[in-house]
Design an enzyme around this catalytic site. Structure first.
Site, mmCIF file in Angstrom:
data_model
loop_
_atom_site.group_PDB
_atom_site.id
_atom_site.type_symbol
_atom_site.label_atom_id
_atom_site.label_comp_id
_atom_site.label_asym_id
_atom_site.label_seq_id
_atom_site.Cartn_x
_atom_site.Cartn_y
_atom_site.Cartn_z
ATOM 1 N N ASN A 126 0.787 -0.835 0.086
ATOM 2 C CA ASN A 126 -0.047 0.186 -0.270
ATOM 3 C C ASN A 126 0.728 0.968 -0.061
ATOM 4 O O ASN A 126 1.228 1.983 1.293
ATOM 5 C CB ASN A 126 -0.876 0.433 1.262
ATOM 6 C CG ASN A 126 -1.750 0.756 1.068
ATOM 7 O OD1 ASN A 126 -1.865 1.921 0.605
ATOM 8 N ND2 ASN A 126 -2.987 0.716 3.386
ATOM 9 N N LYS A 164 0.016 4.387 -0.646
ATOM 10 C CA LYS A 164 -0.478 5.214 0.012
ATOM 11 C C LYS A 164 -0.126 6.522 -0.335
ATOM 12 O O LYS A 164 0.221 6.799 -1.471
ATOM 13 C CB LYS A 164 0.482 5.486 1.429
ATOM 14 C CG LYS A 164 -0.070 4.417 2.652
ATOM 15 C CD LYS A 164 0.345 4.551 3.787
ATOM 16 C CE LYS A 164 0.041 3.455 4.687
ATOM 17 N NZ LYS A 164 -0.452 2.678 6.371
ATOM 18 N N HIS A 202 -10.085 1.143 5.111
ATOM 19 C CA HIS A 202 -8.088 1.162 5.603
ATOM 20 C C HIS A 202 -8.447 2.351 6.768
ATOM 21 O O HIS A 202 -8.983 2.991 6.656
ATOM 22 C CB HIS A 202 -7.210 1.680 4.933
ATOM 23 C CG HIS A 202 -5.924 2.063 5.153
ATOM 24 N ND1 HIS A 202 -5.520 3.131 6.230
ATOM 25 C CD2 HIS A 202 -4.611 0.678 5.444
ATOM 26 C CE1 HIS A 202 -4.007 2.505 6.054
ATOM 27 N NE2 HIS A 202 -3.817 1.276 5.855
ATOM 28 N N GLU A 245 -6.904 4.911 7.838
ATOM 29 C CA GLU A 245 -6.505 6.133 7.910
ATOM 30 C C GLU A 245 -7.796 6.862 7.108
ATOM 31 O O GLU A 245 -7.854 7.269 6.887
ATOM 32 C CB GLU A 245 -5.068 5.815 6.762
ATOM 33 C CG GLU A 245 -4.386 6.164 7.188
ATOM 34 C CD GLU A 245 -2.891 5.753 6.603
ATOM 35 O OE1 GLU A 245 -2.834 5.406 5.677
ATOM 36 O OE2 GLU A 245 -1.769 5.335 7.327
ATOM 37 N N GLU A 303 -5.610 -4.841 10.348
ATOM 38 C CA GLU A 303 -4.115 -4.345 11.021
ATOM 39 C C GLU A 303 -4.687 -3.477 12.155
ATOM 40 O O GLU A 303 -5.273 -2.508 11.904
ATOM 41 C CB GLU A 303 -4.156 -3.047 9.750
ATOM 42 C CG GLU A 303 -4.235 -3.781 8.594
ATOM 43 C CD GLU A 303 -3.585 -2.354 7.049
ATOM 44 O OE1 GLU A 303 -2.152 -2.655 6.831
ATOM 45 O OE2 GLU A 303 -3.855 -1.506 6.769
ATOM 46 N N GLY A 357 2.691 2.123 10.707
ATOM 47 C CA GLY A 357 3.206 3.204 10.726
ATOM 48 C C GLY A 357 4.078 4.277 12.307
ATOM 49 O O GLY A 357 4.764 4.411 12.043
ATOM 50 N N SER A 367 3.528 -1.946 10.220
ATOM 51 C CA SER A 367 4.682 -2.173 10.684
ATOM 52 C C SER A 367 5.494 -3.257 10.191
ATOM 53 O O SER A 367 6.107 -4.230 10.983
ATOM 54 C CB SER A 367 5.600 -1.931 12.012
ATOM 55 O OG SER A 367 5.112 -0.864 12.216
#
Ligand code: PGA
Length: 250
Positions: free
Chosen positions: A9, A11, A95, A97, A167, A173, A213
């Site tokens: 991904n 991003k 996701h 985010e 996730e 991250g 991560s």
């Protein structure tokens, strides 16, 4: 046996030139074996050109989001048929985010999943708890709600075109990976849930990726767990070497 699936991904990273050079690096370092599927999810602006480069390779193309309407007055949005027209086979939906920064809730994610499947796209459906939720010991409840609501109205047949990506938000991250044991525990919970809500056969066949991560240093131990069928990789997919090394672990 389930085949492992490693997805990158990207991003909001990589302009067109950078995207072309990253995907070229990935292609040139990939072996020919068929042991694991590889998906790259560049930003919209690079999809078409990345697609041209991955043609006739084993790398598949995914988008990072889409809207649930086919066309119309939705400024800034992208439809499933637009994604298909530039070679996308997959789309990441739900996701964290998108949920947290852009306010997407389960209901919107469910509409997007249905529309993507109806349009012939395969879905990487992301779920996961926050740190506060983990500390409150409600991880399973959170994950269960996201799955039940996100997959509301999805048929058993549709499930063949869904990958679930677990996730944990606190691991995305942050450099803090879930331990392989923590991840395995949630993956096995998810598989049981799918078995109860759909069937044992669907649960045995569905790919459940871990994300948060994932790096070359931790990929092999995570992927050695029985219910971890692949990885959705963010930061470590932005360099061909580290992405390839994660693919090699799979
Ligand atoms: P990360 O991102 O690997 O940078 O933690 C994973 C993801 O958000 O899909």
């Amino acid at each position: 046996m389930r085949k492992k699936v490693i997805a990158g991904n990207w991003k909001m990273n990589k302009d067109l030139n950078e995207s072309q050079s990253l995907v070229s690096g990935i292609i040139s370092g990939l072996g020919n074996d068929d042991k694991c599927d590889v998906i790259v999810c560049p930003p919209y602006t690079s999809l078409n050109e990345v697609h041209a480069l991955i043609k006739n390779t084993k790398v598949k193309l995914g988008a990072q989001n889409m809207f649930y309407e086919e066309s119309g007055a939705y400024t800034g949005e992208i439809s499933p048929s637009m994604l298909k027209s530039v070679g996308c086979e997959y789309v990441i939906l739900g996701h964290s985010e998108r949920r947290n920064i852009f306010g997407e809730g389960d209901e919107m994610i469910n509409k997007k999943i249905k529309k993507a499947l109806e349009s012939g796209l395969k879905v990487i459906f992301c779920i996961g708890e926050s740190l506060a939720q983990r500390e409150e010991s409600i991880t399973n409840d959170v994950v269960k709600n996201q799955i039940v609501n996100g997959l509301n109205g999805i048929t058993s047949d549709d499930m063949k075109n869904i990958i679930i990506a677990y996730e944990p938000i606190w691991a995305i991250g942050t450099g803090k990976t879930a331990t392989p044991e923590q991840a395995q525990e949630v993956h096995s919970f998810i598989r049981n849930l799918i078995s109860n809500n759909f069937s044992n056969e669907i649960a045995e066949n569905i790919v459940i990726q871990y994300g948060g991560s994932v790096k070359p240093e931790n990929a092999a131990t995570l992927l050695s767990k029985p219910d971890i069928d692949g990885a959705l990789v963010g930061g470590a997919c932005l360099k061909a070497d580290s992405f390839l090394s994660i693919v090699a672990s799979a």
